[in-house]
Motif scaffolding. Structure first.
Motif, short mmCIF file in Angstrom:
data_model
loop_
_atom_site.label_atom_id
_atom_site.label_comp_id
_atom_site.label_asym_id
_atom_site.label_seq_id
_atom_site.Cartn_x
_atom_site.Cartn_y
_atom_site.Cartn_z
N ILE A 200 56.31 30.75 38.45
CA ILE A 200 55.05 30.81 39.20
C ILE A 200 55.25 31.59 40.50
CG2 ILE A 200 53.58 29.30 40.66
CD1 ILE A 200 52.67 29.55 37.76
N LEU A 201 56.38 31.36 41.16
CA LEU A 201 56.61 32.06 42.42
C LEU A 201 56.78 33.56 42.20
CD1 LEU A 201 58.88 29.48 44.29
CD2 LEU A 201 56.45 29.98 44.67
N VAL A 202 57.48 33.93 41.14
CA VAL A 202 57.64 35.36 40.83
C VAL A 202 56.27 35.97 40.53
CG1 VAL A 202 58.59 36.99 39.14
CG2 VAL A 202 60.03 35.16 40.04
N ALA A 203 55.46 35.26 39.74
CA ALA A 203 54.12 35.77 39.41
C ALA A 203 53.25 35.84 40.66
CB ALA A 203 53.47 34.86 38.36
N ALA A 204 53.43 34.89 41.58
CA ALA A 204 52.64 34.89 42.82
C ALA A 204 53.00 36.09 43.69
CB ALA A 204 52.86 33.59 43.58
N LEU A 205 54.29 36.41 43.75
CA LEU A 205 54.71 37.58 44.55
C LEU A 205 54.10 38.85 43.97
CD1 LEU A 205 58.52 36.97 45.32
CD2 LEU A 205 56.52 36.36 46.70
N ARG A 206 54.08 38.90 42.64
CA ARG A 206 53.53 40.09 41.97
C ARG A 206 52.03 40.18 42.26
NH1 ARG A 206 54.65 39.03 36.58
NH2 ARG A 206 56.86 39.07 37.04
N ALA A 207 51.32 39.06 42.14
CA ALA A 207 49.87 39.06 42.38
C ALA A 207 49.58 39.47 43.83
CB ALA A 207 49.29 37.68 42.08
N ARG A 208 50.40 38.97 44.75
CA ARG A 208 50.18 39.29 46.17
C ARG A 208 50.40 40.78 46.42
NH1 ARG A 208 53.56 35.76 50.33
NH2 ARG A 208 55.13 37.29 49.80
N ALA A 209 51.46 41.32 45.80
CA ALA A 209 51.76 42.75 45.98
C ALA A 209 50.64 43.62 45.40
CB ALA A 209 53.09 43.09 45.31
N GLY A 211 47.55 42.70 45.20
CA GLY A 211 46.27 42.32 45.81
C GLY A 211 45.36 41.59 44.82
N GLY A 212 45.95 40.97 43.81
CA GLY A 212 45.15 40.29 42.78
C GLY A 212 45.22 38.78 42.92
N GLU A 213 44.74 38.11 41.86
CA GLU A 213 44.75 36.64 41.84
C GLU A 213 45.85 36.17 40.88
OE1 GLU A 213 40.10 35.34 42.36
OE2 GLU A 213 40.79 35.96 40.39
N LEU A 214 46.33 34.97 41.14
CA LEU A 214 47.31 34.36 40.25
C LEU A 214 46.56 33.48 39.26
CD1 LEU A 214 50.30 33.66 39.53
CD2 LEU A 214 50.12 31.79 41.19
N ALA A 215 46.71 33.77 37.96
CA ALA A 215 46.04 32.97 36.92
C ALA A 215 46.87 31.74 36.61
CB ALA A 215 45.85 33.81 35.66
N LEU A 216 46.23 30.56 36.65
CA LEU A 216 46.94 29.30 36.40
C LEU A 216 46.24 28.54 35.27
CD1 LEU A 216 47.46 28.18 40.12
CD2 LEU A 216 49.26 28.95 38.56
N VAL A 217 47.04 28.05 34.34
CA VAL A 217 46.48 27.38 33.15
C VAL A 217 46.02 25.96 33.52
CG1 VAL A 217 47.07 26.43 30.88
CG2 VAL A 217 47.85 28.72 31.52
N ALA A 218 44.73 25.72 33.32
CA ALA A 218 44.14 24.45 33.77
C ALA A 218 43.91 23.46 32.63
CB ALA A 218 42.82 24.73 34.47
N ASP A 219 44.13 23.89 31.37
CA ASP A 219 43.84 22.98 30.25
C ASP A 219 45.11 22.54 29.52
OD1 ASP A 219 44.40 25.42 29.15
OD2 ASP A 219 42.68 25.47 27.80
N VAL A 270 53.78 29.97 49.91
CA VAL A 270 53.29 31.26 49.41
C VAL A 270 51.76 31.19 49.31
CG1 VAL A 270 53.27 32.84 47.43
CG2 VAL A 270 55.40 31.75 48.13
N HIS A 271 51.09 32.12 49.97
CA HIS A 271 49.62 32.10 49.97
C HIS A 271 49.10 33.26 49.15
CE1 HIS A 271 49.97 28.99 52.91
NE2 HIS A 271 50.79 29.77 53.62
N VAL A 272 48.40 32.92 48.08
CA VAL A 272 47.84 33.94 47.19
C VAL A 272 46.61 33.31 46.54
CG1 VAL A 272 49.34 33.24 45.24
CG2 VAL A 272 48.48 35.55 45.32
N PRO A 273 45.54 34.09 46.35
CA PRO A 273 44.37 33.52 45.67
C PRO A 273 44.71 33.14 44.23
CG PRO A 273 43.88 35.73 46.54
CD PRO A 273 45.34 35.50 46.73
N THR A 274 44.18 32.01 43.77
CA THR A 274 44.46 31.57 42.40
C THR A 274 43.15 31.43 41.63
OG1 THR A 274 44.36 29.23 43.00
CG2 THR A 274 46.53 30.29 43.09
N ARG A 275 43.29 31.45 40.31
CA ARG A 275 42.12 31.35 39.42
C ARG A 275 42.54 30.50 38.22
NH1 ARG A 275 41.44 35.32 35.34
NH2 ARG A 275 43.02 36.48 36.45
N ASP A 276 41.74 29.48 37.89
CA ASP A 276 42.03 28.65 36.72
C ASP A 276 41.64 29.40 35.45
OD1 ASP A 276 42.94 26.70 38.34
OD2 ASP A 276 41.35 25.24 37.91
N VAL A 277 42.54 29.35 34.46
CA VAL A 277 42.24 29.98 33.17
C VAL A 277 42.60 28.99 32.05
CG1 VAL A 277 42.63 32.35 34.00
CG2 VAL A 277 44.54 31.05 32.98
N ALA A 278 42.14 29.30 30.84
CA ALA A 278 42.51 28.51 29.66
C ALA A 278 43.84 29.03 29.13
CB ALA A 278 41.43 28.63 28.60
#
Ligand SMILES: NC(=O)c1ccc[n+]([C@@H]2O[C@H](COP(=O)([O-])OP(=O)(O)OC[C@H]3O[C@@H](n4cnc5c(N)ncnc54)[C@H](OP(=O)(O)O)[C@@H]3O)[C@@H](O)[C@H]2O)c1
Length: 331
Positions: A200-209, A211-219, A270-278
């Protein structure tokens, strides 16, 4: 007591070797660590060879093919590594009069549990994918081996709280035959670079670089479990002397992947916008169970394993140091 650990180089295996090294009952030399190529799941003669050579009193079988997606791509090899090899280890141990703790998984269950209740050890199984099917076949092969050897495979209850609410009881007198314990766990974390918080942290760094959102599985809901806590729980079971049966060794506090991801980001700062996904939005070879939540079984002390959030707090300084090192390397 001579305790051997298979898969000693793995995530849980390393934690087991460390915890058993501190346990008084393993003596000054600590546990016997079985690693490849000495013990390889692909070699059908390996279990009999290492058991005959090292004469353990107890084996903790932590070796497995734990790559869920790879198992889905090659179910035959998954059966070889997770089922046949477990059966060979069980027959070697039971035949030598040794006890066995077989590490298994929440993915033996279909994943339709109410997360607030979870699955108890006796609930009907129904693996949702080839990894779970191979681990369940490993459990069944081990039970058959201990039944054939006249060993103790029936449940022994520990502590004041039985998982299903039945009164607790320990067997009268001493345990005479070899014992089999199935120790199911789930969502292991605690090895930087090799667990969900690290990914998750590696993906968050990538999303931050980007300028996108980090997709997180909510289901998808589960019970994050700290490898060091699971290893300590196994040490506690062994130390109690009676441990036959099926145990659910997980930290408390079931969460969704998304909630666990946010918890990780918060602890790592780590501060990055997140988005819930399936979960269906990620293409995977394997289908993860929606809610294969294990209901924890009581330990001999009567204390449950602590909440995963407390374990995450203990783990977070290591995660932050690791994150700083990869950020530094990326500069
Ligand atoms: N990871 C999880 O989230 C999770 C969840 C529930 C249950 N479990 C169970 O917990 C146990 C430990 O899992 P883990 O996450 O610690 O796994 P891991 O890090 O992948 O370690 C597995 C070990 O198996 C050994 N192994 C021996 N022969 C092998 C072969 N032919 N192919 C692949 N590996 C071989 C490897 O040994 P070398 O290191 O010497 O190569 C490795 O150390 C397993 O029974 C797993 O099913 C894991």
């Amino acid at each position: 007591m001579r305790v051997a650990v298979s898969g000693a180089g793995g995530r849980l295996g390393r934690a087991l070797v460390e915890a058993l090294g501190d346990a008084p009952f393993t003596g000054p030399f600590g546990p016997i660590a079985w690693r490849r190529p000495d013990y390889d799941l692909d070699d059908p003669s390996a279990a009999a060879r290492v058991v005959a050579r090292d004469r353990p009193d107890v084996v903790v079988h932590a070796a497995a093919w734990a790559d869920v997606d790879a198992c889905a791509l090659d179910p035959r090899l998954a059966m070889r590594r997770n089922a046949e090899a477990a059966g060979e280890m069980a027959r070697a141990c039971a035949g030598a009069g040794a006890d066995l703790v077989l590490v298994s998984t929440n993915e033996v269950f279909p994943g339709d549990a109410d997360p607030a209740i979870g699955y108890g050890p006796g609930d009907p199984t129904g693996p949702p994918n080839p990894y779970g099917a191979s681990k369940l076949a490993g459990e069944e092969a081990a039970r058959a081996a201990y039944a054939a050897a006249g060993g103790l495979g029936a449940d022994v209850r520990h502590g004041p709280l039985a998982a299903d609410g039945e009164p607790a009881s320990l067997p009268a007198g001493r345990v005479t035959g070899p014992q089999l314990a199935i120790a199911r766990t789930a969502w292991l974390f605690g090895v930087v670079g090799e667990d969900f918080p690290s990914r998750i942290l590696v993906a968050a760094l990538r999303a931050r670089a980007d300028g996108g959102e980090l997709a997180l599985v909510a289901d998808e809901t589960g019970t994050p479990s700290f490898v060091a806590d699971v290893a300590e729980a196994i040490v506690e079971l062994l130390g109690a002397g009676v441990f036959a049966g099926t145990h659910h060794l997980v930290n408390g506090g079931p969460v969704t992947r998304a909630a666990w991801g946010r918890e990780t980001l918060e602890l790592a700062g780590v501060h990055v916008p997140t988005r819930d996904v399936a979960q269906a939005s990620f293409a995977r070879a394997s289908r993860p169970p929606r809610a294969a939540v294990l209901r924890p079984t009581p330990l001999p002390s009567g204390e449950p394993m602590r909440d995963h959030a407390l374990a995450m707090a203990d783990y977070s300084p290591r995660l932050r140091r690791w994150l700083a090192s990869i950020e530094e390397a990326g500069r």
